[in-house]
Design a protein around this motif. Structure first.
Motif, mmCIF file in Angstrom:
data_model
loop_
_atom_site.group_PDB
_atom_site.id
_atom_site.type_symbol
_atom_site.label_atom_id
_atom_site.label_comp_id
_atom_site.label_asym_id
_atom_site.label_seq_id
_atom_site.Cartn_x
_atom_site.Cartn_y
_atom_site.Cartn_z
ATOM 1 N N THR A 65 0.696 -1.169 -0.030
ATOM 2 C CA THR A 65 -0.060 0.159 -0.001
ATOM 3 C C THR A 65 0.830 1.182 -0.075
ATOM 4 O OG1 THR A 65 -1.767 -1.084 1.144
ATOM 5 C CG2 THR A 65 -1.985 1.244 1.332
ATOM 6 N N ALA A 66 1.900 1.350 0.852
ATOM 7 C CA ALA A 66 2.838 2.320 0.895
ATOM 8 C C ALA A 66 3.775 2.830 -0.435
ATOM 9 C CB ALA A 66 3.903 2.175 2.095
ATOM 10 N N ARG A 67 3.778 1.627 -1.045
ATOM 11 C CA ARG A 67 4.389 1.740 -2.523
ATOM 12 C C ARG A 67 3.438 1.800 -3.535
ATOM 13 N NH1 ARG A 67 9.969 1.361 -2.470
ATOM 14 N NH2 ARG A 67 9.603 2.108 -4.841
ATOM 15 N N LYS A 68 2.075 1.748 -3.459
ATOM 16 C CA LYS A 68 1.237 1.651 -4.368
ATOM 17 C C LYS A 68 1.387 0.546 -5.399
ATOM 18 C CE LYS A 68 0.973 6.741 -4.400
ATOM 19 N NZ LYS A 68 0.933 7.990 -5.438
ATOM 20 N N VAL A 69 1.392 -0.481 -4.627
ATOM 21 C CA VAL A 69 1.511 -1.680 -5.664
ATOM 22 C C VAL A 69 0.034 -2.700 -5.092
ATOM 23 C CG1 VAL A 69 2.684 -4.000 -6.113
ATOM 24 C CG2 VAL A 69 4.017 -1.880 -5.794
ATOM 25 N N PRO A 70 -0.452 -3.026 -6.242
ATOM 26 C CA PRO A 70 -1.754 -3.929 -5.899
ATOM 27 C C PRO A 70 -1.477 -5.359 -5.651
ATOM 28 C CG PRO A 70 -1.626 -3.318 -8.382
ATOM 29 C CD PRO A 70 -0.568 -2.451 -7.649
ATOM 30 N N VAL A 71 -2.539 -5.899 -4.906
ATOM 31 C CA VAL A 71 -2.049 -7.387 -4.371
ATOM 32 C C VAL A 71 -3.552 -8.190 -4.659
ATOM 33 C CG1 VAL A 71 -1.622 -8.839 -2.602
ATOM 34 C CG2 VAL A 71 -0.793 -6.271 -2.562
ATOM 35 N N LEU A 72 -3.102 -9.107 -5.231
ATOM 36 C CA LEU A 72 -4.293 -10.374 -5.348
ATOM 37 C C LEU A 72 -4.081 -11.229 -4.246
ATOM 38 C CD1 LEU A 72 -3.989 -11.762 -9.280
ATOM 39 C CD2 LEU A 72 -5.420 -9.590 -8.210
ATOM 40 N N LEU A 73 -5.428 -11.483 -3.569
ATOM 41 C CA LEU A 73 -5.644 -12.287 -2.712
ATOM 42 C C LEU A 73 -6.500 -13.347 -3.084
ATOM 43 C CD1 LEU A 73 -6.705 -9.712 0.246
ATOM 44 C CD2 LEU A 73 -4.154 -10.606 -0.308
ATOM 45 N N ASP A 74 -6.691 -14.524 -2.246
ATOM 46 C CA ASP A 74 -7.723 -15.597 -2.655
ATOM 47 C C ASP A 74 -7.789 -16.479 -1.645
ATOM 48 O OD1 ASP A 74 -5.634 -17.778 -2.859
ATOM 49 O OD2 ASP A 74 -5.393 -17.186 -5.008
ATOM 50 N N GLY A 75 -7.084 -16.623 -0.285
ATOM 51 C CA GLY A 75 -7.096 -17.436 0.684
ATOM 52 C C GLY A 75 -7.204 -16.876 2.192
ATOM 53 N N PRO A 76 -7.260 -17.650 3.067
ATOM 54 C CA PRO A 76 -7.356 -17.600 4.350
ATOM 55 C C PRO A 76 -6.458 -16.634 4.922
ATOM 56 C CG PRO A 76 -6.884 -19.924 4.238
ATOM 57 C CD PRO A 76 -7.319 -19.275 2.757
ATOM 58 N N VAL A 77 -5.197 -17.040 4.671
ATOM 59 C CA VAL A 77 -4.041 -16.225 5.089
ATOM 60 C C VAL A 77 -3.925 -14.777 4.617
ATOM 61 C CG1 VAL A 77 -1.364 -15.914 5.271
ATOM 62 C CG2 VAL A 77 -2.536 -18.004 5.593
ATOM 63 N N GLY A 78 -4.187 -14.647 3.293
ATOM 64 C CA GLY A 78 -4.237 -13.408 2.916
ATOM 65 C C GLY A 78 -5.523 -12.376 3.137
ATOM 66 N N THR A 79 -6.630 -12.912 3.296
ATOM 67 C CA THR A 79 -7.615 -12.021 3.530
ATOM 68 C C THR A 79 -7.874 -12.036 5.212
ATOM 69 O OG1 THR A 79 -9.027 -14.377 3.831
ATOM 70 C CG2 THR A 79 -9.054 -12.980 1.950
ATOM 71 N N ALA A 80 -7.069 -12.831 6.056
ATOM 72 C CA ALA A 80 -7.173 -12.524 7.539
ATOM 73 C C ALA A 80 -5.876 -11.421 7.629
ATOM 74 C CB ALA A 80 -6.692 -13.812 8.293
ATOM 75 N N ALA A 81 -4.960 -11.365 6.984
ATOM 76 C CA ALA A 81 -4.106 -10.173 7.032
ATOM 77 C C ALA A 81 -4.787 -9.066 6.381
ATOM 78 C CB ALA A 81 -2.863 -10.451 6.105
ATOM 79 N N ALA A 82 -5.563 -9.017 5.577
ATOM 80 C CA ALA A 82 -6.201 -7.861 5.236
ATOM 81 C C ALA A 82 -7.147 -7.445 6.244
ATOM 82 C CB ALA A 82 -7.000 -8.288 3.890
ATOM 83 N N MET A 83 -7.745 -8.308 7.131
ATOM 84 C CA MET A 83 -8.713 -7.899 8.232
ATOM 85 C C MET A 83 -7.784 -7.198 9.303
ATOM 86 S SD MET A 83 -11.971 -8.684 7.734
ATOM 87 C CE MET A 83 -12.373 -8.840 9.180
ATOM 88 N N VAL A 84 -6.859 -7.830 9.659
ATOM 89 C CA VAL A 84 -5.650 -7.095 10.537
ATOM 90 C C VAL A 84 -5.373 -5.708 10.171
ATOM 91 C CG1 VAL A 84 -3.597 -7.312 12.018
ATOM 92 C CG2 VAL A 84 -5.033 -9.270 11.518
ATOM 93 N N SER A 85 -4.961 -5.666 8.720
ATOM 94 C CA SER A 85 -4.587 -4.258 8.579
ATOM 95 C C SER A 85 -5.350 -3.312 8.512
ATOM 96 C CB SER A 85 -3.703 -4.507 6.915
ATOM 97 O OG SER A 85 -4.976 -4.661 6.073
ATOM 98 N N ARG A 86 -6.651 -3.263 8.574
ATOM 99 C CA ARG A 86 -7.747 -2.512 8.734
ATOM 100 C C ARG A 86 -7.247 -1.587 10.005
ATOM 101 N NH1 ARG A 86 -13.435 -4.395 9.626
ATOM 102 N NH2 ARG A 86 -12.308 -5.605 11.139
ATOM 103 N N ASP A 87 -7.056 -2.100 11.172
ATOM 104 C CA ASP A 87 -6.755 -1.411 12.338
ATOM 105 C C ASP A 87 -5.396 -0.311 11.882
ATOM 106 O OD1 ASP A 87 -8.915 -2.037 13.414
ATOM 107 O OD2 ASP A 87 -7.930 -3.550 14.525
#
Length: 650
Positions: free
Chosen positions: A522-544
């Motif tokens: 996000t800081a370097r403006k690079v998009p990311v493809l997610l598709d599994g539990p680890v990535g989506t869990a990390a996205a949930m944590v990153s909200r805070d």
């Protein structure tokens, strides 16, 4: 700021040399910048000077704030001293500051002491600081006492500040010459970031052997760094080079043990010390809740989607794939986005001990990682098909979450920073898209625990069925995993639910590292493809930590996993397709990537419909059709017939 080895920089240059533009380019990726303007307003009748100031103001992005210090030369020292680790300051320039310093209004004053105070503030600053200053050492000696006083004072200021800064560069005719540290063998072009100043032990090695699983204390993945040159490629048994082009596998390099840190120093875990030379740490950035990171462009996304209605398409259009075009347009900052050419897959391998891994085959994740390194398996072959690079990152084993914290707090901090650095390295290498992949025993149960803690879900609703390697459903293992998540949530019922606490208690090393990757991308403006539990869990944590991170993520398919579906609903990430592919986290995204690229290719290359001014079906502009004459007119002749005088060919 994506520059290795420094956080304070002095940019020198002559008049119209391009020094200010170069300094501005160095902080362009910073989420917020405090622009410190030192120049006095000048004579109101001097329109040329007013025009220069206006041009400087017009170049600054709207997200930058401006601090005027012309009224008091001591104000610059105060601003620098008050800036914190998460601040980015651009001071332009020290020539204006010296002009104010020598103003009779501020005299008598001890100019030498004031310059020393400025140098001391720069030396002790924890902010990311770029200072611009005119270089007067190459000019003639002025003929007036005031001119000589100015050059003397500015020369002394430049010397003092250069000594205090980590790096110094000289801009001449738009070209940069690095004075401190010395210029590398291959000089960086103008407006490029300076060379890394990391110690030799942090440099990547291309010949290092692939790493295998190691005990938790070794924390092997902390020293992993992507190769900057083309690494050796391995051909799978039974396949020749003509049969399969393997992905570029970036091999981690082993580094010597770091020097021991003070016992009370923050982040002194096994994998913290080797990262101290990394850019985001060298600049003093602190990963904490509420960080302000960049957002995708608000306007180009809708513009790109609206433009699709004008394209020369025989059918109704791209359907749900319009979301891909809007996402790519917003993240690329253009209404005509291009397909992603440079893609890197980050495979994070991290096992979890205890009941989270019930039903998992021992050593299965290590085998998957070895497959990927050798170019075998679904992930590596799909990466090769998509011409994507592949980097395998080893995370330390997470402790049983039902008995205690999955990862010590200092290692969580180090994991976040290391994941951030992985994203920075990808951005520095020109990667346009990251694919977050993961494999590890117990990873899905850890992700379910994170979802339960952050979204209030129940474990049975977010845990998918356990499928053995023989393709059988293991309900007993599923019940053990549910009980493990329940016990972990009960153990932590009175614990804080902040991001780092959730990662330490429940998430473990792989999810913490993935969270750092999302923040760094996000800081370097690079998009990311997610598709599994680890990535989506990390996205949930990153909200805070930074709510902007989810806007840089795209979810091609939910894979039929209930936890991924729930996280997608909470994050507002609508899966693009419903193929229910379950090829392993990361492989599903790679399988869908050609479809996403096809949508972007059509959006970028198809012309507008001829009725809207586009070319005709021959690819040329529509021919002008002369109207039929009202009465007798000239007769059309054949192509091989001569045209007689008084007649014309149509």
């Amino acid at each position: 700021m994506s520059v290795d080895g420094w956080h304070t920089l002095l940019v020198l240059g002559g008049i119209r040399s391009g020094k200010s533009e170069f300094a501005e380019s160095l902080v362009a990726d910073a989420p917020t910048v405090r622009y410190v303007a030192t120049a006095p307003a000048g004579d109101p009748e001097d329109t040329e000077w007013a025009a220069r100031l206006a041009a400087h103001r017009a170049r600054r992005p709207g997200s930058w704030s401006t601090e005027e210090t012309a009224a008091d030369p001591g104000r610059l020292v105060e601003v620098i001293a008050a800036a914190g680790p998460n601040d980015t300051l651009l001071v332009d320039d020290l020539g204006g500051w010296v002009t104010v310093l020598l103003d009779p209004v501020h005299q008598p004053a001890d100019d030498t002491a004031t310059i020393a105070e400025l140098a001391a503030a720069v030396r002790s600053s924890t902010a990311r600081l770029v200072l611009v200053s005119p270089e007067v050492g190459l000019s003639l000696v002025p003929t007036t006492p005031l001119g000589r006083a100015f050059t003397d004072a500015l020369g002394a200021t430049n010397r003092a500040v250069a000594d205090a800064c980590d790096a110094v560069t000289l801009v001449v005719a738009g070209q940069t010459a690095w004075l401190k540290p010395a210029t590398p063998a291959t000089p960086a072009p103008a407006h490029a970031v300076p060379p890394a100043a990391a110690p030799p032990e942090a440099a990547p090695s291309h010949a290092a052997a692939p790493q295998t699983a190691a005990p938790r204390a070794a924390a092997p993945w902390t020293t992993a760094a992507p190769s900057q040159a083309a690494p050796d490629q391995v051909t799978p048994a039974g396949l020749g080079a003509a049969d399969l082009t393997l992905p570029e596998v970036l091999t981690p390099a082993a580094a010597p043990a770091p020097a021991p840190a003070a016992p009370d120093a923050p982040g002194t875990g096994d994998w913290a010390a080797p990262t101290m030379a990394l850019p985001m740490i060298a600049t003093g950035l602190v990963i904490q809740p509420g960080m302000e990171l960049p957002m995708p462009d608000d306007y180009t996304g809708p513009q790109a989607v609206d433009r699709l209605a004008t394209l020369d398409i025989s059918g109704a259009g791209l359907g749900v794939l319009e979301q891909v075009v809007g996402f790519a347009a917003a993240t690329q900052g253009t209404s005509t986005p291009r397909p992603w050419d440079s893609v890197r897959v980050l495979l994070i391998r991290g096992d979890h001990e205890g009941g989270a891994s019930a039903g998992a085959t021992p050593g299965a994740s290590a085998r998957r990682a070895r497959q990927a390194r050798a170019g075998r398996g679904a992930l590596a072959r799909l990466a090769a098909e998509n011409r994507a690079g592949l980097q395998i990152v080893e995370a330390p084993v997470s402790a049983p979450m039902e008995d205690g914290p999955a990862l010590p707090a200092d290692e969580v901090e180090a994991a976040l920073r290391y994941g951030w650095r992985l994203a920075e390295q990808a951005a520095d290498a020109g990667v346009q898209l990251l694919v977050l992949a993961a494999c590890g025993a117990g990873a899905e149960a850890a992700a379910a625990a994170v979802l339960a803690a952050t979204a209030g879900a129940e474990a049975p609703t977010v845990l998918g069925r356990v499928i053995t390697e023989q393709g059988e459903i293991d309900d007993t293992a599923w019940m053990v995993r549910c009980a493990t998540v329940r016990d972990a949530l009960h153990r932590t019922r009175r614990s804080a639910r902040e991001a780092k606490d959730v990662l330490a208690e429940l998430g473990g090393g792989d999810i913490a590292l993935a969270t750092g990757v999302l923040l760094g991308a996000t800081a370097r403006k690079v998009p990311v493809l997610l598709d599994g539990p680890v990535g989506t869990a990390a996205a949930m944590v990153s909200r805070d930590l930074a709510g902007q991170a989810r806007h840089w993520c795209l979810l091609p398919d939910h894979g039929g996993r209930p936890g991924v579906r729930l996280a997608a609903d909470v994050l507002g990430l609508t899966p693009l397709v419903d193929l229910r592919l379950d090829l392993g986290e990361g492989a599903t995204a790679l399988a869908a990537l050609p479809l996403l690229r096809s949508a972007l290719t059509l959006a970028a290359t198809l012309p507008a419909h001829p009725s809207l001014g586009g070319p005709d079906d021959d690819g040329d502009e529509p021919d002008f059709a002369e109207p039929e004459p009202a009465g007798p007119g000239p007769t059309t002749v054949g192509a091989d017939e001569p045209v007689s005088p008084g007649r014309r060919a149509d």
